[in-house]
Design an enzyme around this catalytic site. Structure first.
Site, PDB file in Angstrom:
ATOM      1  N   HIS A  98       1.335 -11.993  -2.302  1.00 42.60           N
ATOM      2  CA  HIS A  98       1.676 -10.703  -2.903  1.00 42.60           C
ATOM      3  C   HIS A  98       1.608  -9.607  -1.834  1.00 42.60           C
ATOM      4  O   HIS A  98       0.778  -9.670  -0.933  1.00 42.60           O
ATOM      5  CB  HIS A  98       0.722 -10.379  -4.058  1.00 42.60           C
ATOM      6  CG  HIS A  98       1.149  -9.173  -4.827  1.00 42.60           C
ATOM      7  ND1 HIS A  98       0.826  -7.892  -4.421  1.00 42.60           N
ATOM      8  CD2 HIS A  98       1.914  -9.042  -5.934  1.00 42.60           C
ATOM      9  CE1 HIS A  98       1.368  -7.029  -5.279  1.00 42.60           C
ATOM     10  NE2 HIS A  98       2.036  -7.700  -6.201  1.00 42.60           N
ATOM     11  N   GLU A 170       9.798  -8.989  -4.778  1.00 45.41           N
ATOM     12  CA  GLU A 170       9.150  -7.726  -5.128  1.00 45.41           C
ATOM     13  C   GLU A 170       9.228  -6.781  -3.924  1.00 45.41           C
ATOM     14  O   GLU A 170       8.389  -6.871  -3.018  1.00 45.41           O
ATOM     15  CB  GLU A 170       7.682  -7.970  -5.474  1.00 45.41           C
ATOM     16  CG  GLU A 170       7.482  -9.002  -6.570  1.00 45.41           C
ATOM     17  CD  GLU A 170       6.120  -8.858  -7.241  1.00 45.41           C
ATOM     18  OE1 GLU A 170       6.106  -8.522  -8.430  1.00 45.41           O
ATOM     19  OE2 GLU A 170       5.104  -9.036  -6.576  1.00 45.41           O
TER      20      GLU A 170
END
Ligand SMILES: O=C(CO)COP(=O)(O)O
Length: 258
Positions: A98, A170
């Site tokens: 992430h 993302e």
């Protein structure tokens, strides 16, 4: 969106206490019963909550995943959690790379690759997060950046293991409080590029790999992303932390996007 299942999940980051998490899951269980089995739900809570929440979702198809893991099975790595430990809890999903891990904990593409390989070796599905930052976008290298990140993340991952890979695109500039929601056209282009790379690497198998979109997804924009051909689902932060907001999104997908 293709005609595969729609994956809809939330990264809780470091936001909920255990009691808040359990309350949320209780409500999500009720919602899940009203959804088509074409929707696959997942929640990514903090480490200490994995075991109780895994128990709380028993008998449902809600998946629980970890936010991170080390690539080694055991050793002197204070503060880390291994794939063996996650497997022992009965988990089969782990989020890797992430942007907050990359940004605040200096995780690099090679670390991400080691984690992906370790996850797959332990029969965990790897939810691999990639995305360019604001400078990459301004300098017009967003496509190159995600290609590079994903290519490195998938080094040594053979075609027979790619079924256990989920990609989450993302863009860093779209994530979190200061994030700017991305245009759906831009998201569509990036997802097409990621699909192209997956097909280059894995042929027909690469057509199946789910590619989720995440970053400032909210009640107003989520449908525009789901309408993109290569968006297989959504990975949501803030707009899913509140169960009522997540419910609205889930019911809309259930009614209009399957
Ligand atoms: O980081 C995210 C999912 O992993 C997205 O966060 P937000 O939806 O809050 O921007």
């Amino acid at each position: 969106m293709s005609n595969q299942k729609v994956l809809l999940g939330t990264n809780w980051k470091m936001t909920k206490t255990l009691s808040e998490g359990r309350q949320y899951v209780k409500q999500l269980r009720e919602i899940e019963q009203q959804l088509s089995d074409q929707i696959e739900l997942f929640i990514i809570p903090s480490f200490p909550h994995l075991y109780p929440l895994k128990e709380d979702v028993q008998g449902t198809s809600i998946n629980i995943g970890a936010q991170n893991m080390h690539w080694e099975e055991k050793g002197a790595y204070t503060g880390e959690v291994s794939p063996v430990m996650l497997k022992e809890l009965g988990l089969d999903l782990v989020e890797i790379g992430h942007s907050e891990r990359r940004q605040y904990y200096n995780e690099n593409d090679v670390d991400v690759n080691k984690k992906v390989v370790a996850a797959l070796r332990h029969d965990l599905k790897a939810l691999v997060c990639i995305g360019e930052n604001a400078t990459d976008k301004t300098m017009n290298v967003g496509k190159e950046k995600v290609r590079q990140q994903l290519k490195i993340a998938l080094q040594h991952v053979p075609a027979e293991d790619v079924d256990n890979v989920i990609v989450a695109y993302e863009p860093v500039w779209a994530i979190g409080e200061n994030g700017l929601p991305a245009d759906a056209d831009y998201v569509a282009e990036q997802h097409d590029e990621i699909r192209k790379l997956l097909v280059e690497l894995y042929g027909n198998k690469g057509v199946e790999t789910p590619i989720l979109y995440g970053g400032s997804v909210n009640k107003r924009n989520f449908e525009s992303y789901l309408n993109c051909q290569n968006v297989s689902g959504l990975f949501i932060g803030r707009a899913a932390w509140d169960i009522d907001s997540f419910r609205d999104i889930l019911f809309t997908v259930n009614e209009h996007h399957l």
